[in-house]
Design an enzyme around this catalytic site. Structure first.
Site, short mmCIF file in Angstrom:
data_model
loop_
_atom_site.label_atom_id
_atom_site.label_comp_id
_atom_site.label_asym_id
_atom_site.label_seq_id
_atom_site.Cartn_x
_atom_site.Cartn_y
_atom_site.Cartn_z
CG HIS A 1 5.92 -20.41 10.41
ND1 HIS A 1 4.78 -19.81 10.87
CD2 HIS A 1 6.83 -20.29 11.40
CE1 HIS A 1 5.01 -19.34 12.10
NE2 HIS A 1 6.24 -19.61 12.44
CG HIS B 1 0.85 -22.12 13.98
ND1 HIS B 1 1.16 -22.18 12.65
CD2 HIS B 1 0.95 -20.80 14.31
CE1 HIS B 1 1.45 -20.97 12.20
NE2 HIS B 1 1.32 -20.11 13.19
CG ASP C 1 -1.92 -15.66 16.03
OD1 ASP C 1 -1.66 -15.45 14.82
OD2 ASP C 1 -1.06 -15.59 16.92
CG ASP D 1 -7.18 -1.61 -4.02
OD1 ASP D 1 -7.27 -2.69 -3.40
OD2 ASP D 1 -8.12 -0.83 -4.18
CD GLU E 1 4.24 -16.36 20.70
OE1 GLU E 1 5.06 -16.52 19.80
OE2 GLU E 1 3.26 -15.61 20.59
CE LYS F 1 0.78 -13.11 19.93
NZ LYS F 1 2.05 -13.70 19.49
NE ARG G 1 -2.48 -1.13 3.33
CZ ARG G 1 -3.13 -1.24 4.47
NH1 ARG G 1 -4.41 -1.04 4.52
NH2 ARG G 1 -2.49 -1.55 5.58
C1 BG6 Z 1 2.67 -16.70 14.04
C2 BG6 Z 1 1.67 -16.06 14.95
O1 BG6 Z 1 2.03 -17.45 13.04
O2 BG6 Z 1 3.50 -17.55 14.80
C3 BG6 Z 1 2.39 -15.27 16.04
O3 BG6 Z 1 0.86 -15.16 14.19
C4 BG6 Z 1 3.37 -16.16 16.76
O4 BG6 Z 1 1.43 -14.71 16.94
C5 BG6 Z 1 4.27 -16.86 15.76
O5 BG6 Z 1 4.16 -15.34 17.61
C6 BG6 Z 1 5.21 -17.86 16.41
O6 BG6 Z 1 6.07 -18.44 15.47
P1 BG6 Z 1 7.57 -17.91 15.31
O7 BG6 Z 1 8.16 -18.82 14.29
O8 BG6 Z 1 7.46 -16.48 14.88
O9 BG6 Z 1 8.19 -18.02 16.66
#
Ligand code: BG6
Length: 455
Positions: free
Chosen positions: A164, A226, A221, A84, A202, A326, A43
């Site tokens: 991931h 995950h 999230d 956009d 975390e 968190k 953006r």
């Molecule tokens: C992300 C979440 O996918 O994974 C975050 O959105 C989280 O909130 C994170 O902190 C943790 O994974 P990494 O690899 O960033 O430690």
């Protein structure tokens, strides 16, 4: 290997912290050739020179351990244009070029449908791919609708719903350890395993991500994607191969076997909370509700815990506890497999024989096995812990994930039916929480989370 990657959301946090470093890691490991091109779209009203300057600074910050020549090559392969994502002409201009392209939507889930619709008018070259970040949709209905839009755009195997966590070495190790060791599989069931704790606690707080996080919360999230994916790897039946079909079929079986939660279950088996002000690692952390961009009316949770059971032969009777929060006192990121007590201990011993625990540490990456042995004095039980450090991976998770996208290997991406099933598992929780059947507890930043026993 595909040579063109277009990132929508190229000036965002994900690109800065993970995608650019992932590409640099691929280049350093010899996976990215000289003809690779990166088309960035965002953006900001920047030109290519401004984007390159920003990208170079991000790589210095987040991939400083890689040689400068590698970072410079990635920067020099990039081009930028403002776009956009809901405007078909602007989207088409970003992906225009020779040959197939992988279009990476590093965007909030609310704009996925508009971006996918715009891409469908872009006349993508055959063989093109699309990459979507989690959360895939915002609930079951939006995920179904998004899958429908994607099915019109390209074949399922060209759709990468990435997570991931699945590309982390230790996550791969959960599966490897289970399947390549004769001693584990016979005890990998409810007869021997009482509980599995899948935990991602975390110390990281909101870190300026309210724009995305406040609309999601810990359940969407972390747990919906995950942690449920980790559950799949722990609990799946051994697949015939690690190819995309076998792996994803077996993961889907696990999600389909999750026992549906009733409102009464949810009251007893889920917890949600958000952090108040506190001290963490020697610094003051403001309350979640005091963070810029947070809308308190949303009552977004920063901690979620859900206990699930699986209705199948192998797992009936084992509890799977998924939890993430968190701003907690310490990082605890692991899959802990708790075995049951032994049926009998010989008479004449002293000391406690604790049940075995096999832990897969996700960060730092290690595997530990808690056993009981004999201590210094005869006939006295004492803990005996075996620890194995895992060698650092050749590629960071996002490097591995980008390599799979560019190579067209969809095994570690989430299939459309898996994404829908994961929403099915949590939809009752979302609606019960929306009806306030479960209180939104509080915990001070820097603590161990909400007090137990609040269920
Ligand atoms: C992300 C979440 O996918 O994974 C975050 O959105 C989280 O909130 C994170 O902190 C943790 O994974 P990494 O690899 O960033 O430690």
């Amino acid at each position: 290997m595909m040579e063109r990657l277009a990132i929508f959301g190229a000036t965002g946090d994900l690109t800065a912290r993970y995608l650019l470093p992932g590409l640099a890691a691929l280049r350093a490991a010899g996976h990215l050739g000289d003809s690779f091109q990166l088309a960035g779209a965002g953006r900001h009203d920047w030109d290519t020179a401004e984007f390159r300057c920003w990208a170079g600074a991000q790589l210095d910050r987040h991939a400083g351990e890689l040689p400068a020549s590698v970072r410079d090559t990635v920067v020099a392969a990039s081009h930028y244009r403002r776009a956009d994502v809901s405007d078909p002409a602007e989207v088409a201009a970003v992906v225009a070029g020779d040959g197939p392209v992988a279009a990476y939507l590093a965007l909030p889930p609310a704009v996925f449908p508009a971006a996918v619709s715009a891409l469908s008018e872009a006349d993508l070259a055959p063989g093109s791919r699309i990459v979507l970040e989690k959360p895939f949709g915002e609930d079951l209905d939006s995920a179904v609708e998004l899958n429908r839009l994607l099915a019109d755009l390209m074949p399922e195997q060209a759709v990468f719903r990435v997570d991931h966590f699945l590309a982390m070495t230790t996550v791969q190790n959960v599966l490897g350890t289970r399947l390549a060791n004769r001693m584990l599989e016979p005890v990998w069931n409810a007869a021997h395993i009482a509980e599995v704790d899948i935990t991602w606690d975390e110390s990281l707080a909101l870190e300026g991500r309210a724009g995305y996080y406040d609309g999601a919360g810990a359940l969407k999230d972390m747990v919906q994607n995950h942690l449920l994916q980790l559950l799949c790897l722990v609990a799946m039946e051994p697949p015939i191969s690690l190819g995309e079909r076998d792996l994803r079929d077996r993961k889907l079986d696990v999600l389909r076997s999750v026992q549906p939660l009733t409102d009464a279950d949810i009251v007893h088996r889920t917890r949600r909370a958000r952090y108040t002000a506190g001290r963490l690692d020697g610094r003051e952390v403001p309350a979640y509700t005091g963070e810029a961009g947070v809308d308190t009316a949303r009552r977004t949770e920063t901690f979620a815990e859900v206990e699930l059971e699986l209705d199948n032969w192998r797992w009936a009777g084992t509890i799977f506890r998924l939890r993430s929060g968190k701003a907690l006192r310490r990082d605890r990121k692991e899959v802990a497999v708790h075995f049951r007590h032994v049926p009998h201990l010989p008479l004449g011993h002293s000391g406690e024989a604790l049940p075995n625990v096999l832990r897969f540490g996700l960060d730092p990456e290690d595997v530990t096995l808690d056993l009981t042995g004999i201590g210094a004095s005869a006939h006295t039980f004492a803990p005996l812990t075996l620890t194995a450090r895992i060698d650092p991976p050749e590629l960071p998770a996002y490097g591995r994930l980008l390599l799979d996208v560019l190579d067209g290997n969809a095994a570690l991406s989430i299939r459309g039916d898996e994404a829908e099933e994961a929403w099915r598992v949590l939809t009752p929780v979302l609606s019960a929480w929306a009806k306030d059947l479960v209180p939104l507890d509080e915990y001070p930043a820097g603590s161990d989370g909400p007090a137990e026993g609040t269920r």
